[in-house]
Design a protein around this motif. Structure first.
Motif, PDB file in Angstrom:
ATOM      1  N   LEU A   4      48.177 156.809  16.109  1.00  0.00           N
ATOM      2  CA  LEU A   4      47.272 157.647  16.902  1.00  0.00           C
ATOM      3  C   LEU A   4      47.847 157.934  18.293  1.00  0.00           C
ATOM      4  O   LEU A   4      47.663 159.019  18.839  1.00  0.00           O
TER       5      LEU A   4
ATOM      6  N   LEU B 256      40.989 165.511  14.451  1.00  0.00           N
ATOM      7  CA  LEU B 256      42.162 164.765  13.992  1.00  0.00           C
ATOM      8  C   LEU B 256      41.766 163.461  13.308  1.00  0.00           C
ATOM      9  O   LEU B 256      42.397 163.034  12.340  1.00  0.00           O
ATOM     10  N   ILE B 257      40.709 162.832  13.827  1.00  0.00           N
ATOM     11  CA  ILE B 257      40.295 161.549  13.258  1.00  0.00           C
ATOM     12  C   ILE B 257      39.743 161.723  11.846  1.00  0.00           C
ATOM     13  O   ILE B 257      39.987 160.899  10.959  1.00  0.00           O
TER      14      ILE B 257
ATOM     15  N   SER C 105      40.771 153.900  15.926  1.00  0.00           N
ATOM     16  CA  SER C 105      41.252 152.998  14.886  1.00  0.00           C
ATOM     17  C   SER C 105      40.112 152.219  14.249  1.00  0.00           C
ATOM     18  O   SER C 105      40.112 151.962  13.038  1.00  0.00           O
TER      19      SER C 105
ATOM     20  N   LEU D 150      49.706 161.435  17.371  1.00  0.00           N
ATOM     21  CA  LEU D 150      48.585 162.351  17.604  1.00  0.00           C
ATOM     22  C   LEU D 150      48.190 162.480  19.073  1.00  0.00           C
ATOM     23  O   LEU D 150      47.262 163.201  19.400  1.00  0.00           O
TER      24      LEU D 150
ATOM     25  N   PHE E 243      42.520 161.983   9.292  1.00  0.00           N
ATOM     26  CA  PHE E 243      43.200 160.688   9.299  1.00  0.00           C
ATOM     27  C   PHE E 243      42.390 159.682   8.492  1.00  0.00           C
ATOM     28  O   PHE E 243      42.918 158.987   7.612  1.00  0.00           O
TER      29      PHE E 243
ATOM     30  N   ALA F 101      48.321 163.633  10.791  1.00  0.00           N
ATOM     31  CA  ALA F 101      47.111 162.823  10.645  1.00  0.00           C
ATOM     32  C   ALA F 101      46.900 162.427   9.192  1.00  0.00           C
ATOM     33  O   ALA F 101      46.552 161.279   8.886  1.00  0.00           O
TER      34      ALA F 101
ATOM     35  N   GLY G 184      47.347 158.570   8.018  1.00  0.00           N
ATOM     36  CA  GLY G 184      46.140 157.966   7.452  1.00  0.00           C
ATOM     37  C   GLY G 184      46.367 157.443   6.048  1.00  0.00           C
ATOM     38  O   GLY G 184      45.894 156.361   5.690  1.00  0.00           O
TER      39      GLY G 184
ATOM     40  N   MET H 148      47.620 168.095  12.125  1.00  0.00           N
ATOM     41  CA  MET H 148      46.804 167.848  10.940  1.00  0.00           C
ATOM     42  C   MET H 148      47.613 167.152   9.838  1.00  0.00           C
ATOM     43  O   MET H 148      47.164 166.196   9.212  1.00  0.00           O
TER      44      MET H 148
END
Length: 256
Positions: free
Chosen positions: A30, A206-207, A45, A34, A210, A4, A8, A1
């Motif tokens: 990523l 996770l995304i 992405s 990650l 980010f 990320a 980001g 986390m």
């Protein structure tokens, strides 16, 4: 986390400050930080690119730094190539995607180093208020190329759009950055539309952080660009990209 959020934020700051190049960092982050595969990383992405570019676009538009008609011409030319590129990417081996990304990272880095050592515009304030009549042929070719690149590799392509807007259409740097963000956003959304299947299997836990950090970073990047010379920012990002490219090229060679 935490990784990320940090990654980001760096991507968002770079995109907001320079209008391109920052999202090239998203895919390697990523993959190596990650644990995403190259295919899922390029899809994730695109989510980050779309959200951050729209956010940064809004910030630039508020200050009148977007030429909507010119940006729409570029974006329209890239819609079909971006969609087709998204379909092609899902069928490419991981080693090919990784190697291609290493090449793109080097190209972006070289372009940034050249821009950082180039002569400044004679009158930036005047250049930012002048727009030549668009060369439609050049705009269509550049837009199509950027769209294809966005679709296959999941990058925004702003590092190509911004120089093209400056050199072929005569836009000042600040206007080119703002207008380029419009092109990046449209291409990313078009590429995502062809990857709906891949998007269903993404790790949104996770995304989401980010992307959220990237969106917030884009606002900070916009403010950072007003305080720190763009040449300094480009040099820093260029050397980071070169290091990333070396790591990815080594990985791709090992995979093969």
């Amino acid at each position: 986390m935490i990784l990320a959020l940090v990654a980001g934020a760096v991507v968002g700051i770079a995109l907001g400050a320079l209008g391109g190049g920052g999202c090239v960092l998203a895919v390697p982050a990523l993959i190596y930080l990650l644990g995403f595969s190259p295919v899922t990383a390029t899809t994730a992405s695109l989510v980050v690119v779309a959200l951050t570019s729209v956010t940064a676009l809004y910030a630039h538009a508020r200050e009148g730094r977007v030429r909507w008609r010119t940006g729409a011409l570029f974006a329209a030319a890239g819609l079909v190539p971006a969609a087709l590129g998204g379909l092609v990417a899902a069928r490419l081996p991981d080693a090919v995607l990784t190697g291609a990304f290493a090449v793109i990272a080097v190209v972006v880095a070289i372009g940034m180093l050249r821009a950082a050592t180039g002569e400044p515009e004679p009158d930036q304030a005047a250049a930012d208020t002048v727009e030549r009549a668009p060369g439609k042929g050049a705009a269509v070719r550049a837009g199509a190329g950027v769209g294809a690149l966005t679709g296959v590799l999941g990058v925004g392509g702003g590092f190509l759009v911004v120089p093209a807007l400056i050199r072929t259409l005569g836009l000042g740097t600040r206007i080119a950055v703002g207008t380029g963000l419009l092109v990046v956003a449209v291409n990313a959304i078009a590429a995502l539309a062809t990857r709906s299947g891949a998007a269903q299997g993404l790790e949104w836990g996770l995304i989401a952080p980010f992307a959220a950090a990237a969106v917030l970073g884009a606002w900070d990047g916009k403010r950072l660009a007003d305080r720190i010379p763009a040449e300094t920012l480009r040099r820093i990002l260029a050397w980071v990209l070169i290091a990333v490219a070396v790591a990815m090229a080594t990985d791709a060679t090992g995979v093969v």
